[in-house]
Scaffold this motif. Sequence first.
Motif, PDB file in Angstrom:
ATOM      1  N   ALA A 293       0.830  -1.208   0.000  1.00 54.95           N
ATOM      2  CA  ALA A 293       0.000   0.000   0.000  1.00 54.95           C
ATOM      3  C   ALA A 293       0.865   1.259   0.000  1.00 54.95           C
ATOM      4  CB  ALA A 293      -0.924  -0.008   1.217  1.00 54.95           C
ATOM      5  N   GLU A 294       1.950   1.236   0.767  1.00 53.09           N
ATOM      6  CA  GLU A 294       2.843   2.395   0.824  1.00 53.09           C
ATOM      7  C   GLU A 294       3.575   2.591  -0.499  1.00 53.09           C
ATOM      8  OE1 GLU A 294       3.982   2.278   5.595  1.00 53.09           O
ATOM      9  OE2 GLU A 294       4.992   0.939   4.177  1.00 53.09           O
ATOM     10  N   ARG A 295       3.943   1.510  -1.153  1.00 51.72           N
ATOM     11  CA  ARG A 295       4.622   1.622  -2.447  1.00 51.72           C
ATOM     12  C   ARG A 295       3.676   2.193  -3.501  1.00 51.72           C
ATOM     13  NH1 ARG A 295       6.364  -3.593  -0.864  1.00 51.72           N
ATOM     14  NH2 ARG A 295       5.189  -4.657  -2.505  1.00 51.72           N
ATOM     15  N   ILE A 296       2.439   1.721  -3.504  1.00 47.73           N
ATOM     16  CA  ILE A 296       1.443   2.231  -4.474  1.00 47.73           C
ATOM     17  C   ILE A 296       1.164   3.717  -4.229  1.00 47.73           C
ATOM     18  CG2 ILE A 296      -0.980   2.073  -5.185  1.00 47.73           C
ATOM     19  CD1 ILE A 296      -0.752  -0.979  -4.641  1.00 47.73           C
ATOM     20  N   ALA A 297       1.041   4.103  -2.962  1.00 49.20           N
ATOM     21  CA  ALA A 297       0.767   5.505  -2.626  1.00 49.20           C
ATOM     22  C   ALA A 297       1.917   6.401  -3.078  1.00 49.20           C
ATOM     23  CB  ALA A 297       0.554   5.645  -1.117  1.00 49.20           C
ATOM     24  N   PHE A 298       3.146   5.938  -2.912  1.00 47.37           N
ATOM     25  CA  PHE A 298       4.311   6.725  -3.325  1.00 47.37           C
ATOM     26  C   PHE A 298       4.294   6.940  -4.840  1.00 47.37           C
ATOM     27  CE2 PHE A 298       8.560   7.804  -4.457  1.00 47.37           C
ATOM     28  CZ  PHE A 298       9.147   8.375  -3.332  1.00 47.37           C
ATOM     29  N   VAL A 299       4.044   5.863  -5.588  1.00 56.17           N
ATOM     30  CA  VAL A 299       4.031   5.959  -7.052  1.00 56.17           C
ATOM     31  C   VAL A 299       2.916   6.893  -7.514  1.00 56.17           C
ATOM     32  CG1 VAL A 299       3.617   4.677  -9.195  1.00 56.17           C
ATOM     33  CG2 VAL A 299       5.123   3.723  -7.429  1.00 56.17           C
ATOM     34  N   LYS A 300       1.716   6.774  -6.923  1.00 64.60           N
ATOM     35  CA  LYS A 300       0.606   7.654  -7.306  1.00 64.60           C
ATOM     36  C   LYS A 300       0.926   9.115  -7.042  1.00 64.60           C
ATOM     37  CE  LYS A 300      -3.359   4.509  -6.884  1.00 64.60           C
ATOM     38  NZ  LYS A 300      -4.597   4.206  -6.120  1.00 64.60           N
ATOM     39  N   LYS A 301       1.579   9.379  -5.942  1.00 69.80           N
ATOM     40  CA  LYS A 301       1.884  10.762  -5.558  1.00 69.80           C
ATOM     41  C   LYS A 301       2.811  11.443  -6.567  1.00 69.80           C
ATOM     42  CE  LYS A 301       3.883  13.487  -1.749  1.00 69.80           C
ATOM     43  NZ  LYS A 301       2.793  14.481  -1.723  1.00 69.80           N
ATOM     44  N   PHE A 302       3.775  10.677  -7.096  1.00 67.36           N
ATOM     45  CA  PHE A 302       4.791  11.282  -7.970  1.00 67.36           C
ATOM     46  C   PHE A 302       4.784  10.673  -9.375  1.00 67.36           C
ATOM     47  CE2 PHE A 302       6.736  11.625  -3.641  1.00 67.36           C
ATOM     48  CZ  PHE A 302       6.723  13.011  -3.542  1.00 67.36           C
ATOM     49  N   LEU A 303       3.660  10.143  -9.826  1.00 62.50           N
ATOM     50  CA  LEU A 303       3.616   9.371 -11.071  1.00 62.50           C
ATOM     51  C   LEU A 303       4.197  10.097 -12.288  1.00 62.50           C
ATOM     52  CD1 LEU A 303       2.873   6.743 -12.437  1.00 62.50           C
ATOM     53  CD2 LEU A 303       0.566   7.641 -12.804  1.00 62.50           C
ATOM     54  N   PRO A 304       3.779  11.333 -12.621  1.00 71.38           N
ATOM     55  CA  PRO A 304       4.334  11.983 -13.825  1.00 71.38           C
ATOM     56  C   PRO A 304       5.859  12.132 -13.770  1.00 71.38           C
ATOM     57  CG  PRO A 304       2.387  13.145 -13.051  1.00 71.38           C
ATOM     58  CD  PRO A 304       2.755  12.175 -11.970  1.00 71.38           C
ATOM     59  N   GLY A 305       6.365  12.555 -12.614  1.00 72.73           N
ATOM     60  CA  GLY A 305       7.802  12.720 -12.482  1.00 72.73           C
ATOM     61  C   GLY A 305       8.529  11.396 -12.557  1.00 72.73           C
ATOM     62  N   LEU A 306       7.978  10.346 -11.948  1.00 75.71           N
ATOM     63  CA  LEU A 306       8.613   9.030 -11.986  1.00 75.71           C
ATOM     64  C   LEU A 306       8.644   8.472 -13.404  1.00 75.71           C
ATOM     65  CD1 LEU A 306       7.179   7.364  -8.739  1.00 75.71           C
ATOM     66  CD2 LEU A 306       9.523   8.157  -9.136  1.00 75.71           C
ATOM     67  N   ILE A 307       7.592   8.721 -14.184  1.00 70.56           N
ATOM     68  CA  ILE A 307       7.577   8.254 -15.579  1.00 70.56           C
ATOM     69  C   ILE A 307       8.711   8.900 -16.365  1.00 70.56           C
ATOM     70  CG2 ILE A 307       6.293   8.355 -17.753  1.00 70.56           C
ATOM     71  CD1 ILE A 307       3.724   7.960 -16.116  1.00 70.56           C
ATOM     72  N   ALA A 308       8.862  10.218 -16.219  1.00 66.95           N
ATOM     73  CA  ALA A 308       9.938  10.924 -16.933  1.00 66.95           C
ATOM     74  C   ALA A 308      11.310  10.415 -16.491  1.00 66.95           C
ATOM     75  CB  ALA A 308       9.826  12.428 -16.688  1.00 66.95           C
ATOM     76  N   LEU A 309      11.473  10.219 -15.193  1.00 64.02           N
ATOM     77  CA  LEU A 309      12.745   9.716 -14.673  1.00 64.02           C
ATOM     78  C   LEU A 309      13.043   8.317 -15.189  1.00 64.02           C
ATOM     79  CD1 LEU A 309      12.642  10.834 -10.920  1.00 64.02           C
ATOM     80  CD2 LEU A 309      14.218  11.654 -12.679  1.00 64.02           C
ATOM     81  N   ILE A 310      12.032   7.459 -15.189  1.00 67.64           N
ATOM     82  CA  ILE A 310      12.262   6.066 -15.576  1.00 67.64           C
ATOM     83  C   ILE A 310      12.537   5.941 -17.067  1.00 67.64           C
ATOM     84  CG2 ILE A 310      11.113   3.813 -15.790  1.00 67.64           C
ATOM     85  CD1 ILE A 310       9.885   4.345 -13.015  1.00 67.64           C
ATOM     86  N   ILE A 311      11.892   6.751 -17.898  1.00 71.42           N
ATOM     87  CA  ILE A 311      12.193   6.721 -19.336  1.00 71.42           C
ATOM     88  C   ILE A 311      13.661   7.090 -19.563  1.00 71.42           C
ATOM     89  CG2 ILE A 311      11.766   7.861 -21.558  1.00 71.42           C
ATOM     90  CD1 ILE A 311       8.808   8.040 -20.738  1.00 71.42           C
ATOM     91  N   THR A 312      14.117   8.142 -18.885  1.00 74.34           N
ATOM     92  CA  THR A 312      15.530   8.530 -19.008  1.00 74.34           C
ATOM     93  C   THR A 312      16.431   7.397 -18.560  1.00 74.34           C
ATOM     94  OG1 THR A 312      14.921  10.825 -18.509  1.00 74.34           O
ATOM     95  CG2 THR A 312      17.252  10.259 -18.357  1.00 74.34           C
ATOM     96  N   TYR A 313      16.065   6.770 -17.447  1.00 72.20           N
ATOM     97  CA  TYR A 313      16.903   5.695 -16.916  1.00 72.20           C
ATOM     98  C   TYR A 313      16.878   4.466 -17.822  1.00 72.20           C
ATOM     99  CZ  TYR A 313      19.029   2.504 -13.589  1.00 72.20           C
ATOM    100  OH  TYR A 313      19.867   1.596 -12.972  1.00 72.20           O
ATOM    101  N   MET A 314      15.759   4.184 -18.460  1.00 73.39           N
ATOM    102  CA  MET A 314      15.694   3.073 -19.411  1.00 73.39           C
ATOM    103  C   MET A 314      16.695   3.276 -20.543  1.00 73.39           C
ATOM    104  SD  MET A 314      11.548   2.473 -19.554  1.00 73.39           S
ATOM    105  CE  MET A 314      11.576   1.145 -20.769  1.00 73.39           C
ATOM    106  N   LEU A 315      16.760   4.504 -21.048  1.00 70.10           N
ATOM    107  CA  LEU A 315      17.711   4.819 -22.120  1.00 70.10           C
ATOM    108  C   LEU A 315      19.155   4.688 -21.631  1.00 70.10           C
ATOM    109  CD1 LEU A 315      15.842   7.933 -23.542  1.00 70.10           C
ATOM    110  CD2 LEU A 315      16.093   5.730 -24.696  1.00 70.10           C
ATOM    111  N   LEU A 316      19.418   5.211 -20.436  1.00 70.29           N
ATOM    112  CA  LEU A 316      20.763   5.141 -19.873  1.00 70.29           C
ATOM    113  C   LEU A 316      21.193   3.693 -19.632  1.00 70.29           C
ATOM    114  CD1 LEU A 316      20.447   8.073 -17.313  1.00 70.29           C
ATOM    115  CD2 LEU A 316      22.172   7.959 -19.141  1.00 70.29           C
ATOM    116  N   THR A 317      20.284   2.876 -19.092  1.00 75.50           N
ATOM    117  CA  THR A 317      20.614   1.485 -18.793  1.00 75.50           C
ATOM    118  C   THR A 317      20.874   0.692 -20.063  1.00 75.50           C
ATOM    119  OG1 THR A 317      19.236   1.562 -16.810  1.00 75.50           O
ATOM    120  CG2 THR A 317      19.845  -0.612 -17.617  1.00 75.50           C
ATOM    121  N   ALA A 318      20.019   0.871 -21.063  1.00 74.87           N
ATOM    122  CA  ALA A 318      20.195   0.148 -22.323  1.00 74.87           C
ATOM    123  C   ALA A 318      21.516   0.549 -22.990  1.00 74.87           C
ATOM    124  CB  ALA A 318      19.020   0.430 -23.255  1.00 74.87           C
TER     125      ALA A 318
END
Length: 432
Positions: free
Chosen positions: A218-243
Motif C-alpha cells: 500500500a505504501e509503495r502504491i501511494a508513493f508511485v501515485k503521488k509522484f507518477l508523472p515525475g517518476l515516468i519521466a525519470l524512468i524513461i531517461t533511466y531506461m535509455l541510460l541502462t540500455a
Amino acid sequence: MTNTTLQDRISRFHPAIFSLYAIIASFCTYSCMYAFRKPFAVATFEGILFLGVNYKTWLLIAQVLGYMLSKFIGIKVIAERSGRTGRGKWIILLILSAQLALLGFALTPAPYNIPFLFLNGFPLGMVWGLVFSFLEGRQTTEMLGAGLSVSFIFSSGFVKSVGKWVLLSGVSEFWMPFLTGLIFVVPLLLFVWMLEQLPPPSSKDEELRTHRAPMNAAERIAFVKKFLPGLIALIITYMLLTAFRDFRDNFAAEIWQALGYGESASIFTKTEVPVSLAILVMMGSVMFIKDNYKALAVNHLIILAGVMLVGGSTFLFERKIMGPEIWMTLVGMGLYMGYVPYNSIFFDRLIASFRIVSNVGFLIYLADSFGYLASVGVMLFKDFGKPNLSWLDFFVGSGYVMFAIGGICILLSMVYFHREYAAEKASASRKP
C-alpha cells in the motif's frame, strides 16, 4: 557475522575515516560481484550461431533476462527488507549461486548452456539493493553512494581485463568466466565481513535524511501515485541510460575491435579509471549541499549534462575531430554522470526532500526493472531489427537517441519536481 563491539568502535571513527571504511567495504564488495557477472562479455564466441543468431547475443539476453526478473522481484523484496539481520549472508549466498551457474555453463556444451547464464544473472540482481542498504539515509550518503557507484565503472573494465588475461593465458572462453570468478571468492568474503561491521544510521542522520523503513504494498502504491508523472519521466531517461550502458558494457570487445584495439587487454581499464575518479569527485561533492531539494535539483542538472556530453562527444567523434580513446572516455563519463545518480544519491535526496518515510531500495529497483527491460529490448532490436548494422554504428546511433529523448525527459522531471516541491512548501506555510 555482526560484531557489536567493533560496530561501536567504527561508529566513533572520525567522519572521514568512517566514510573511507564504508566506501572500501561497499566498493570492493560490489566490485567482486562484477567478477561473477561481466567477464564473459570479453569473449566473442566468434563463429557460433544458434537459430541463426549470434551465440553471444543469446548469452547476454539470457543473463539480462535473469537480472531483469530479479529486479522486478526486488521491487517487493528489497523494499520490504530494510532490517540489518542476515544481509551479508544473503550477499554471499546470492553471489556463490551465480558462480555455481558459471560452473554449469563451463561443463555443458553450447548451445545447451545458455540457460545457465539466466541462472547466473538472476541472483546477482538483488546484490545492489542489499549493499546500498548499508549506506542509505546517512549525512555522507552522497560520498558513500558515489564510492559504491564507481565500482560498476571501474570494476566492469577491471574484471574484463582480468578475464582477457585469463583468456590470453590459454583458458577457453567457456571456462574463463568461472575461473575469473574463482579468483575473487576470498576477497568477496573479506569485504562482505567488513560491510557487516557498519553501524546503522545515527539519530542525527535520521534527522537530516529522514528515517528509512520497510515499505508494504500500500505504501509503495501511494508513493508511485503521488509522484507518477515525475517518476515516468525519470524512468524513461533511466531506461535509455541502462540500455546504452549495457550495450557499451556487453559489446565493449566488439566496439574496441572495430576501433582498432582488439588485442589490448588494458584498454578496458584504461578508459574507465579516469571516468571513475571524475564521477567519484563529482557525486561526492553533492554531499556539501545541505538543502535536500537543492541537491535534488543539482542531481537533475548532472544527469542532463551527462546526456549532453554523450551526444556532443559522439558528434565530434563522427566528424573525426576527436579520437576513439578520448571519445569512449567522454561517452563513458557522460553516461555515468546520468546513470550513477539513479543508483545512489538521486532517490536518497528525493525521499529527504519530501520527508517520506520509505527506502531507496524500492525506487532503485523500480527504475532498474524497467531499465533492464529496455536493455533486453535493445539487444533483440539490434539482432532481429538491424542485424546488418555494425556494433559501432549501432552504438553511435543509440547515443543520439539517448541525447534527444533522455534530455527532454530529464528536463520534464526537473520542472515537475520543482512544482511539487513549491506546492508542498506553500501548503506547509498556510498551516496554522
